[in-house]
Design a protein around this motif. Structure first.
Motif, PDB file in Angstrom:
ATOM      1  N   PHE A 152      82.758  49.154  64.344  1.00  0.00           N
ATOM      2  CA  PHE A 152      82.842  49.823  63.044  1.00  0.00           C
ATOM      3  C   PHE A 152      81.937  51.051  62.965  1.00  0.00           C
ATOM      4  O   PHE A 152      81.854  51.683  61.910  1.00  0.00           O
ATOM      5  CB  PHE A 152      82.499  48.846  61.919  1.00  0.00           C
ATOM      6  CG  PHE A 152      83.625  47.892  61.597  1.00  0.00           C
ATOM      7  CD1 PHE A 152      84.709  48.298  60.838  1.00  0.00           C
ATOM      8  CD2 PHE A 152      83.607  46.583  62.076  1.00  0.00           C
ATOM      9  CE1 PHE A 152      85.748  47.431  60.548  1.00  0.00           C
ATOM     10  CE2 PHE A 152      84.637  45.706  61.789  1.00  0.00           C
ATOM     11  CZ  PHE A 152      85.719  46.122  61.021  1.00  0.00           C
ATOM     12  N   LEU A 153      81.270  51.383  64.059  1.00  0.00           N
ATOM     13  CA  LEU A 153      80.438  52.583  64.092  1.00  0.00           C
ATOM     14  C   LEU A 153      81.043  53.623  65.033  1.00  0.00           C
ATOM     15  O   LEU A 153      80.325  54.354  65.714  1.00  0.00           O
ATOM     16  CB  LEU A 153      79.010  52.233  64.547  1.00  0.00           C
ATOM     17  CG  LEU A 153      78.191  51.385  63.585  1.00  0.00           C
ATOM     18  CD1 LEU A 153      76.790  51.163  64.135  1.00  0.00           C
ATOM     19  CD2 LEU A 153      78.119  52.006  62.199  1.00  0.00           C
ATOM     20  N   GLY A 154      82.338  53.693  65.055  1.00  0.00           N
ATOM     21  CA  GLY A 154      83.012  54.642  65.928  1.00  0.00           C
ATOM     22  C   GLY A 154      84.108  55.395  65.207  1.00  0.00           C
ATOM     23  O   GLY A 154      84.428  55.139  64.052  1.00  0.00           O
ATOM     24  N   ASN A 155      84.671  56.336  65.948  1.00  0.00           N
ATOM     25  CA  ASN A 155      85.800  57.107  65.453  1.00  0.00           C
ATOM     26  C   ASN A 155      86.982  56.851  66.372  1.00  0.00           C
ATOM     27  O   ASN A 155      86.824  56.507  67.538  1.00  0.00           O
ATOM     28  CB  ASN A 155      85.437  58.599  65.444  1.00  0.00           C
ATOM     29  CG  ASN A 155      86.481  59.446  64.738  1.00  0.00           C
ATOM     30  OD1 ASN A 155      87.580  59.620  65.238  1.00  0.00           O
ATOM     31  ND2 ASN A 155      86.127  59.979  63.583  1.00  0.00           N
ATOM     32  N   LYS A 156      88.168  57.020  65.851  1.00  0.00           N
ATOM     33  CA  LYS A 156      89.361  56.780  66.664  1.00  0.00           C
ATOM     34  C   LYS A 156      89.448  57.708  67.873  1.00  0.00           C
ATOM     35  O   LYS A 156      90.175  57.430  68.829  1.00  0.00           O
ATOM     36  CB  LYS A 156      90.616  56.921  65.797  1.00  0.00           C
ATOM     37  CG  LYS A 156      90.795  55.773  64.803  1.00  0.00           C
ATOM     38  CD  LYS A 156      92.054  55.926  63.980  1.00  0.00           C
ATOM     39  CE  LYS A 156      92.337  54.684  63.157  1.00  0.00           C
ATOM     40  NZ  LYS A 156      91.257  54.336  62.235  1.00  0.00           N
ATOM     41  N   ASP A 157      88.683  58.815  67.847  1.00  0.00           N
ATOM     42  CA  ASP A 157      88.690  59.716  68.999  1.00  0.00           C
ATOM     43  C   ASP A 157      87.755  59.241  70.113  1.00  0.00           C
ATOM     44  O   ASP A 157      87.618  59.897  71.150  1.00  0.00           O
ATOM     45  CB  ASP A 157      88.322  61.151  68.588  1.00  0.00           C
ATOM     46  CG  ASP A 157      86.891  61.268  68.056  1.00  0.00           C
ATOM     47  OD1 ASP A 157      86.130  60.279  68.123  1.00  0.00           O
ATOM     48  OD2 ASP A 157      86.533  62.351  67.562  1.00  0.00           O
ATOM     49  N   GLY A 158      87.099  58.095  69.893  1.00  0.00           N
ATOM     50  CA  GLY A 158      86.243  57.519  70.922  1.00  0.00           C
ATOM     51  C   GLY A 158      84.765  57.802  70.760  1.00  0.00           C
ATOM     52  O   GLY A 158      83.941  57.248  71.499  1.00  0.00           O
ATOM     53  N   THR A 159      84.374  58.654  69.815  1.00  0.00           N
ATOM     54  CA  THR A 159      82.955  58.925  69.600  1.00  0.00           C
ATOM     55  C   THR A 159      82.306  57.766  68.848  1.00  0.00           C
ATOM     56  O   THR A 159      82.973  57.017  68.128  1.00  0.00           O
ATOM     57  CB  THR A 159      82.756  60.227  68.804  1.00  0.00           C
ATOM     58  OG1 THR A 159      83.458  60.128  67.557  1.00  0.00           O
ATOM     59  CG2 THR A 159      83.265  61.414  69.588  1.00  0.00           C
TER      60      THR A 159
END
Length: 565
Positions: free
Chosen positions: A106-113
């Motif tokens: 839950f500490l990420g972005n769908k772009d992988g960051t």
């Protein structure tokens, strides 16, 4: 930063060193008080008692910083989402999360960051609500229950935003200590002709020059001042020290300047809308999986592979849910993580984190109540500030204020020690406590477990280590007695906790030199024990409606009182 919080809480305290070598205390949390003379949880006795029973597999969710999915002692006990095809970019099981193979981040972005750095909740609360409340005439009667809670949280934060001289002094002392350690370390690396060494190794080393002898004495004195144990490597000490000092300086700066919104920069969810909770990605390792890897190993490191360590529970699958960064966790992430764990089959959730502000407590209360309705047990670390959590806020907690009720599926855990470990305290000096709100104590000092980066192992201390001991016992009970409710499992753990000290014995209140009775530190105060817990669990009758509220068979109570003497 759990470790550094412990270190600098006692920055001017000199710890005594146990005569027991590091190898002698590895796994002490699993030992038996009578047979081994360690205040462990008697895990071998528990398994001997259960040997004729057939277990089922239990999913344990660990809400934490991440996990090393390649570790030799963990890779075979990880939960795998059978409904997902790895790496195809499709939400195959239609649960709203794409490629959630081992859990969710839950500490990420769908772009992988990934989001690594977060700010403290006090600063977030203060600046978020400042424009709404600061200098305004607030009619509290006109506020909704949720707004009233947020107003109270803001007032509490505002009262703590003044820069104190003690904070400035602490940072000054930290800087002096850091510079001294680095200076001595540079000399010792040359003298020892190596880049890494532990305090124990340095103790045995004999420098050949006066400069080297002075560096050795200075380095070891610095370690004693900040309470670092002898098995910690110089590189790790310096790295964590720098990180802690940076964090303290940032926290101090945030009292006068609003910090950047790192979350908005990376995650980019609508934080004000809990229905927008399908953000993140499937990278459960994350950029800093140390804490979660150590916690997971305590719970369930593979018991039958003859390598590394043994976790408390076998027949477990660890579901990692990443929600902790370098700073305070967000209420939304915790609430979403609990819901994810419940919806995907977890029966026990470990929560080795906490904070003193919770602006969106309603979301977390909703999630705790949801877990309660689905028969899921929550195990929470009480915290490492030597606070009485009956009088000092500590979140999350079982007080469901928006429902005017108490969660029945919630266990709060403090940290116990042992006469042979570290400074020899039976109750860890750093542990939070509470006559009303703490349920049990469990081993949390010098716990040896898995760490990331190439099948490594190491010691850590904190209630973050105590909670997974209890989580492992809860998973053990749910594995061998699957018909028992979460409330019955909690009852078995709480009421079987051993009173290892004499009934008239006094212990040192954490953070002080004051002697108090054990009963002043927790509710019915005892030390968690796997053997006594599974024995009590075996005597409980499953699926009795009245047990769901109070899972107690009256005829068992006298036996418990005798057992705990």
């Amino acid at each position: 930063m759990q470790k550094m919080k412990l270190i600098f809480k006692v920055i001017l305290l000199l710890f005594s060193i146990s005569s027991f070598a590091q190898n002698d205390i590895k796994g002490w949390q699993l030992l038996d008080p009578q047979k081994d003379s360690f205040y462990g949880v008697s895990i071998d006795n528990a398994y001997n008692f259960l040997k004729d029973r057939k277990p089922v597999t239990v999913i344990v969710a660990v809400i934490d910083s991440g996990i090393d999915t390649t570790h030799e002692d963990l890779k075979n006990i990880l939960w795998h989402n059978s409904g997902e095809i790895p790496g195809n970019g499709i939400d195959d099981d239609h649960n709203g999360y794409v490629d959630d193979i081992y859990g969710w981040n839950f500490l990420g972005n769908k772009d992988g960051t990934d989001l690594k750095k977060t700010t403290d909740e006090k600063s977030r609360v203060y600046y978020r609500f400042k424009q709404k409340f600061d200098g305004k005439q607030i009619n509290e009667d006109s506020l909704s229950e949720e707004e009233k809670w947020q107003y109270d949280e803001w007032k509490k934060a505002a009262a703590q935003m003044a820069v104190g001289s003690d904070e400035q002094m602490e940072i000054m002392l930290l800087d002096i200590t850091s510079k001294a350690i680095k200076k001595h370390d540079a000399v010792l690396r040359q003298e020892m002709n190596r880049t890494e060494y532990t305090g124990d190794e340095l103790e045995k080393f004999e420098p050949q020059t006066l400069k080297g002898k002075q560096a050795k004495m200075g380095y070891l004195n610095c370690l004693k001042m900040i309470g670092v144990e002898g098995d910690d490597k110089n590189t790790a000490i310096i790295s964590e020290l720098d990180e802690y000092i940076d964090g303290k300086k940032i926290s101090l700066a945030e009292k006068t300047t609003e910090p950047p919104d790192y979350r908005a920069q990376v995650i980019k969810d609508d934080y004000s809308n809990f229905n927008d909770r399908y953000y993140g990605n499937g990278d459960v390792m994350g950029p800093a999986p140390m804490h979660g890897t150590h916690v997971s190993g305590i719970i369930a490191a593979q018991r039958d592979n003859n390598i590394g360590i043994n976790g408390v529970a076998g027949n477990v699958r660890i579901m990692m849910i990443r929600a902790l960064g370098d700073g305070d966790e967000y209420d939304k992430d915790i609430a979403a993580a609990i819901c994810y764990a419940v919806d995907n089959g977890a029966k026990v959730i470990n929560m080795s984190f906490g904070k003193s502000f919770s602006p969106e407590k309603k979301w977390v209360d909703d999630a705790v109540r949801y877990a309660e309705s689905k028969d899921v047990l929550l195990v929470h670390a009480a915290g490492n500030e030597s606070h009485d959590i009956d009088s000092v806020d500590n979140f999350p907690n079982p007080d469901l204020i928006f429902y005017h009720s108490e969660a029945t599926n919630f266990i709060s855990v403090g940290a116990s020690g042992d006469a042979h470990v570290s400074d020899g305290s039976i109750i860890a000096d750093f542990s939070n406590y509470g006559k009303k709100n703490l349920d049990v104590f469990a081993p949390g000092v010098k716990i040896y477990s898995t760490i990331p980066g190439g099948n490594q192992y190491g010691f850590e201390s904190g209630t973050s280590m105590s909670a997974p001991v209890v989580t492992g016992i809860a998973a053990l009970i749910r594995s061998y007695f699957p018909a028992l409710t979460a409330q019955q499992v909690k009852y078995a753990i709480d009421y079987s906790a051993l009173h290892l000290l004499d009934s008239t014995a006094y212990v040192t209140e954490p953070g002080t030199n004051k002697k108090v009775h054990m009963n002043d530190l927790c509710n019915g105060c005892g030390f968690v024990n796997a053997y006594s817990a599974v024995k009590l669990a075996s005597a409980l009758k499953p699926d009795i409606a009245e047990n769901k509220k109070k899972p107690v068979e009256k005829e068992i109570k006298p036996a418990l009182k005798t057992q705990n003497k």
